[in-house]
Scaffold this active site. Structure first.
Site, PDB file in Angstrom:
ATOM      1  N   LYS A 269       0.852  -1.205   0.000  1.00  0.00           N
ATOM      2  CA  LYS A 269       0.000   0.000   0.000  1.00  0.00           C
ATOM      3  C   LYS A 269       0.882   1.248   0.000  1.00  0.00           C
ATOM      4  CE  LYS A 269      -3.984  -1.754   2.611  1.00  0.00           C
ATOM      5  NZ  LYS A 269      -5.008  -1.544   1.576  1.00  0.00           N
ATOM      6  N   ARG A 343     -10.437 -11.395   1.515  1.00  0.00           N
ATOM      7  CA  ARG A 343     -11.293 -12.408   0.883  1.00  0.00           C
ATOM      8  C   ARG A 343     -10.645 -13.791   0.924  1.00  0.00           C
ATOM      9  NH1 ARG A 343     -11.481  -8.982  -4.568  1.00  0.00           N
ATOM     10  NH2 ARG A 343     -11.332  -7.364  -3.002  1.00  0.00           N
TER      11      ARG A 343
HETATM   12  N1  BES Z   1      -8.165  -3.647   4.154  1.00  0.00           N
HETATM   13  C1  BES Z   1      -8.336  -3.201   2.843  1.00  0.00           C
HETATM   14  C2  BES Z   1      -9.633  -2.450   2.620  1.00  0.00           C
HETATM   15  C3  BES Z   1      -9.776  -1.122   3.330  1.00  0.00           C
HETATM   16  C4  BES Z   1      -9.472   0.030   2.676  1.00  0.00           C
HETATM   17  C5  BES Z   1     -10.298  -1.064   4.598  1.00  0.00           C
HETATM   18  C6  BES Z   1      -9.646   1.244   3.293  1.00  0.00           C
HETATM   19  C7  BES Z   1     -10.468   0.150   5.226  1.00  0.00           C
HETATM   20  C8  BES Z   1     -10.150   1.292   4.575  1.00  0.00           C
HETATM   21  C9  BES Z   1      -8.344  -4.396   1.882  1.00  0.00           C
HETATM   22  O1  BES Z   1      -7.597  -5.493   2.256  1.00  0.00           O
HETATM   23  C10 BES Z   1      -7.794  -3.907   0.583  1.00  0.00           C
HETATM   24  O2  BES Z   1      -6.683  -3.491   0.560  1.00  0.00           O
HETATM   25  N2  BES Z   1      -8.606  -3.975  -0.436  1.00  0.00           N
HETATM   26  C11 BES Z   1      -8.228  -3.515  -1.722  1.00  0.00           C
HETATM   27  C12 BES Z   1      -8.760  -4.496  -2.726  1.00  0.00           C
HETATM   28  C13 BES Z   1      -8.228  -4.314  -4.105  1.00  0.00           C
HETATM   29  C14 BES Z   1      -6.751  -4.649  -4.158  1.00  0.00           C
HETATM   30  C15 BES Z   1      -9.008  -5.216  -5.014  1.00  0.00           C
HETATM   31  C16 BES Z   1      -8.825  -2.143  -1.937  1.00  0.00           C
HETATM   32  O3  BES Z   1      -9.925  -1.883  -1.464  1.00  0.00           O
HETATM   33  O4  BES Z   1      -8.165  -1.317  -2.568  1.00  0.00           O
HETATM   34 ZN    ZN Z   2      -5.553  -5.351   1.669  1.00  0.00          ZN
END
Ligand code: BES
Ligand code: ZN
Ligand code: ZN
Length: 498
Positions: A269, A343
């Site tokens: 990230k 997931r």
């Molecule tokens: N934990 C994150 C989602 C999240 C984002 C929670 C902001 C709280 C605040 C999750 O694991 C994630 O990173 N999801 C990605 C999915 C994508 C790579 C398909 C996302 O939402 O960008």
């Molecule tokens: Zn994630």
């Protein structure tokens, strides 16, 4: 906070006076216990229109000779439902200062037991701070526990007391969820969560906690949980909670995403605000908190919860984009982005749930940023394979003022997720659109059929994406900051109301 109930109008400490808009004087019934000077002061304020009793507004009276008081607004009498009472109770605690002291006496006039209970509930919920990591200043005189007395009419005390006792138990579940969510990720890692669950269970005879450790997870074939957690020195685990587990029959089953820190893994990230990813175990905190709410209020039914705990780290042991993993269900997944990890752990949690032959499965997960784009911090995304069930959850949320908004489970989204050249399914949609929906569609593939029969009926299931509502919800008046503990109350309501 301690809340007790007593009939009559004796005031101990600061008087808390909930009022509707338009009140022009202290209600007659209250005059008995009220010092004339304080009564005169309040009546003057109301008469002059200096306190309008708008919802959630408060006005403190401190320093007068007749004692201290806080007026709190319930808004218009016609609109004042239990949510208004709950919010007013929370406003009292949010605005309470040291000068008010810790002894508070709430006096209602003509409110129902349900409304008085909701007011106390708001006080209980809002009485929360997370300061375990701050050094205590030795000179600062410590405030003791807040001692609330709610006065009522003769004959109401037993019923009101039992209503408040339940609210206190449920609030302890909300606070447990918030404590887990707020805990820094260096201290909240999968094994720490498991240890806490283990220790917690000792206080209840009817709770059993089972921990599936890393080696056992590998052996069992939990490829999703293992793949996400193997990049961290803090190994993943699954923690299973059973309340009244020996009872027969089908029961509710809750599943939680428990990523104790989500760096994104190799698909790292960006750095900004990455600290917020400590809340990525909010789903597991929700189900642990719900178990506390149910156990502490003596719920007699059987309930099972499965928490999927892992830390998503980049390292030489971490999974890579391009990997193909095999989950507990036997289904293989092409990993296209290691940041779509929630997931993967849920795939194993949902499949495992089938072993308990549950009445229904609900999973909670801070799953997608896309859900926060869609609904902001105001509503949880809610998907289900059963429209009536989705409506029931939506209504349970409304009943306790925790909004969960219906979202679509469409075959097109499912198709998008199964389009892999190399595996049965993939962990990323084809594009970035509809990301919360494609994630939900992905999960649906791992909801087992009854008794795992190949052509059987899929178990009733709902998915709740709490990415926006588990933290950062500035308009949630039950919460000051940090983890919200959302949906412990929704689940308590759903499970205990049939
Ligand atoms: N934990 C994150 C989602 C999240 C984002 C929670 C902001 C709280 C605040 C999750 O694991 C994630 O990173 N999801 C990605 C999915 C994508 C790579 C398909 C996302 O939402 O960008
Ligand atoms: Zn994630
Ligand atoms: Zn995540």
């Amino acid at each position: 906070m301690k809340v007790s109930v007593s009939p009559g109008h004796n005031i101990n400490g600061t008087l808390i006076l909930p009022l509707f808009e338009g009140s022009e004087a202290v209600p007659d019934s209250h005059e008995a216990g009220l010092h004339t000077a304080l009564k005169g002061q309040i009546n003057r304020i109301l008469h002059d229109g200096d306190f309008k009793a708008k919802q959630k507004s408060t006005l403190s009276i401190i320093g007068g000779e007749g004692g201290k008081a806080m007026l709190v607004g319930l808004g218009k009498e016609n609109d004042a439902d239990i949510h208004a009472f709950r919010k007013a109770g929370a406003a009292v605690i949010a605005n309470r200062k040291k000068a008010h002291g810790t002894d508070l006496t709430v006096q209602f006039s003509g409110a129902s037991i349900e409304a008085m209970g909701a007011f106390a509930e708001g006080m209980l919920l809002r009485d929360y701070s997370y300061d375990h990591y701050k050094q205590q200043d030795e000179d600062e005189d410590k405030e003791g526990e807040i001692d609330v007395r709610v006065t009522c009419d003769e004959g109401q005390e037993d019923e009101l007391e039992s209503v408040i006792k339940i609210h206190a138990g449920v609030a302890s579940g909300v606070h447990l969820s918030r404590d887990l969510g707020n805990c820094p990720p260096n201290d909240m890692y999968p094994e720490a969560f498991a240890d806490q669950a283990w220790e917690w269970a000792k206080q209840y005879d009817d709770i059993e906690v089972t921990i599936i450790n890393y080696d056992q997870a590998v052996k069992a074939g939990m490829g999703g949980l293992v793949a996400v957690g193997m990049g961290s020195a803090r190994k993943p685990c699954m923690v299973i909670f059973e309340l009244n587990g020996k009872k027969s029959g089908r029961c509710p089953l809750l599943v939680g995403k428990g990523i104790t820190f989500d760096t994104g893994g190799i698909s790292l990230k960006p750095g900004a605000n990455m600290d917020e990813m400590k809340y990525d175990m909010g789903g597991s905190a929700t189900v642990f908190g719900t178990m506390q709410a149910l156990a502490s209020t003596g719920h007699k039914g059987k309930v099972v919860a499965i928490t999927c705990m892992a830390e998503n780290m980049p390292s030489s042991n971490a999974q890579r984009p391009g990997d193909v993993i095999k989950t507990l269900s036997g289904k293989t997944i092409e990993i296209l982005n290691t940041d779509a990890e929630g997931r993967l752990v849920l795939a194993d949690g949902l499949w495992k749930a089938g072993e308990f032959d549950p009445e229904y499965i609900i999973d909670f997960a801070t799953l997608t940023g896309a859900c926060v784009v869609a609904l902001g911090h105001e509503a949880t995304g809610l998907w289900s394979n059963d429209d009536d069930f989705r409506t029931r959850i939506h209504e349970a949320g409304n009943a306790v003022d925790e909004l969960a908004w219906p979202m679509p489970l469409l075959p097109a989204f499912e198709k998008e997720m199964t389009d892999s050249k190399i595996a049965d399914t993939r962990n990323l949609g084809a594009g970035r659109w509809g990301g919360a929906n494609t994630a939900a569609a992905f999960l649906k593939q791992f909801v087992p059929n009854r008794n795992y029969e190949k052509d059987g009926e899929q178990i009733t299931w709902a998915h709740m994406d709490i990415a926006g509502t588990y933290w950062g919800a500035k308009t949630n008046s039950m919460v000051g900051n940090g983890a919200t503990g959302i949906h412990v109350r929704t689940m308590y309501h759903l499970i205990t109301n049939g």
